[in-house]
Design a protein around this motif. Structure first.
Motif, mmCIF file in Angstrom:
data_model
loop_
_atom_site.group_PDB
_atom_site.id
_atom_site.type_symbol
_atom_site.label_atom_id
_atom_site.label_comp_id
_atom_site.label_asym_id
_atom_site.label_seq_id
_atom_site.Cartn_x
_atom_site.Cartn_y
_atom_site.Cartn_z
ATOM 1 N N ARG A 1 -9.814 -7.516 3.721
ATOM 2 C CA ARG A 1 -10.346 -6.283 3.146
ATOM 3 C C ARG A 1 -9.162 -5.467 2.647
ATOM 4 O O ARG A 1 -8.297 -5.095 3.416
ATOM 5 N N VAL A 2 -9.144 -5.199 1.344
ATOM 6 C CA VAL A 2 -7.968 -4.533 0.816
ATOM 7 C C VAL A 2 -8.297 -3.211 0.129
ATOM 8 O O VAL A 2 -7.655 -2.212 0.390
ATOM 9 N N TRP A 3 -9.280 -3.197 -0.746
ATOM 10 C CA TRP A 3 -9.574 -1.972 -1.483
ATOM 11 C C TRP A 3 -11.061 -1.635 -1.407
ATOM 12 O O TRP A 3 -11.911 -2.519 -1.395
ATOM 13 N N THR A 4 -11.328 -0.342 -1.423
ATOM 14 C CA THR A 4 -12.696 0.165 -1.501
ATOM 15 C C THR A 4 -12.928 0.660 -2.923
ATOM 16 O O THR A 4 -12.075 1.357 -3.482
ATOM 17 N N LEU B 1 1.677 2.675 -3.326
ATOM 18 C CA LEU B 1 0.606 3.311 -4.073
ATOM 19 C C LEU B 1 0.429 4.759 -3.642
ATOM 20 O O LEU B 1 0.657 5.105 -2.493
ATOM 21 N N THR C 1 -4.962 3.961 -9.505
ATOM 22 C CA THR C 1 -5.837 2.918 -10.010
ATOM 23 C C THR C 1 -5.125 1.576 -9.856
ATOM 24 O O THR C 1 -3.953 1.458 -10.205
ATOM 25 N N VAL C 2 -5.824 0.598 -9.307
ATOM 26 C CA VAL C 2 -5.246 -0.735 -9.148
ATOM 27 C C VAL C 2 -6.171 -1.756 -9.788
ATOM 28 O O VAL C 2 -7.361 -1.515 -9.950
ATOM 29 N N GLU D 1 -16.225 -3.252 -1.213
ATOM 30 C CA GLU D 1 -14.796 -3.502 -1.060
ATOM 31 C C GLU D 1 -14.421 -4.781 -1.803
ATOM 32 O O GLU D 1 -15.261 -5.647 -2.033
ATOM 33 N N ASP E 1 -14.394 3.058 -5.650
ATOM 34 C CA ASP E 1 -14.925 4.421 -5.699
ATOM 35 C C ASP E 1 -16.277 4.384 -6.407
ATOM 36 O O ASP E 1 -16.750 3.312 -6.816
ATOM 37 N N CYS F 1 0.821 -1.206 0.000
ATOM 38 C CA CYS F 1 0.000 0.000 0.000
ATOM 39 C C CYS F 1 0.856 1.257 0.000
ATOM 40 O O CYS F 1 0.490 2.256 -0.594
#
Length: 133
Positions: free
Chosen positions: A90-93, A19, A24-25, A74, A95, A16
């Protein structure tokens, strides 16, 4: 074990840190709504722990129920290794744009009649366990 969990968290933090905010991932994992994550149990299967069995979360709950639909989403990564605290991470939310695209894909993937907006346009007739890339 606690040591494994700390090593896993440190590895995630290192990734993380590389980044930048707004980057954008691309990731592959189960999609879970924040409402069910906060509950700790799936809305449609209250005996099932959210981060232990996201594969049992129905598309109906994920994209039809307003509590789930309006809570945000997520991406959950697979557990680090089998038998080592088998919780998904839980890694990314997503948008707003990512959530909108995910909802469209889930509707095109979901079995007709399962949810009020599922079209099964992609012919997969998915009922539960929505994974996306």
């Amino acid at each position: 074990s606690v040591a494994f969990a700390i090593v896993s968290i440190v590895g995630i933090l290192r990734e993380c840190q590389a980044l930048e905010i707004g980057a954008t991932v691309c990731a592959k994992g189960f999609i879970m709504d924040k409402f069910c994550i906060k509950r700790g149990k799936l809305l449609d299967k209250p005996s099932v722990k959210t981060l232990r069995n996201p594969n049992q979360h129905s598309l109906h709950s994920l994209i039809d129920d307003p509590r789930c639909l309006n809570s945000g989403y997520e991406v959950l990564l697979d557990p680090p290794s089998p038998g080592e605290g088998d919780l998904y991470r839980r890694v990314w939310t997503l948008d707003a744009t990512g959530a909108k695209e995910m909802i469209a894909l889930a509707r095109a993937t979901g079995s007709k009649g399962l949810c009020s907006t599922c079209t099964d346009k992609l012919g997969t007739s998915l009922i539960e366990g929505f994974r996306a890339t």
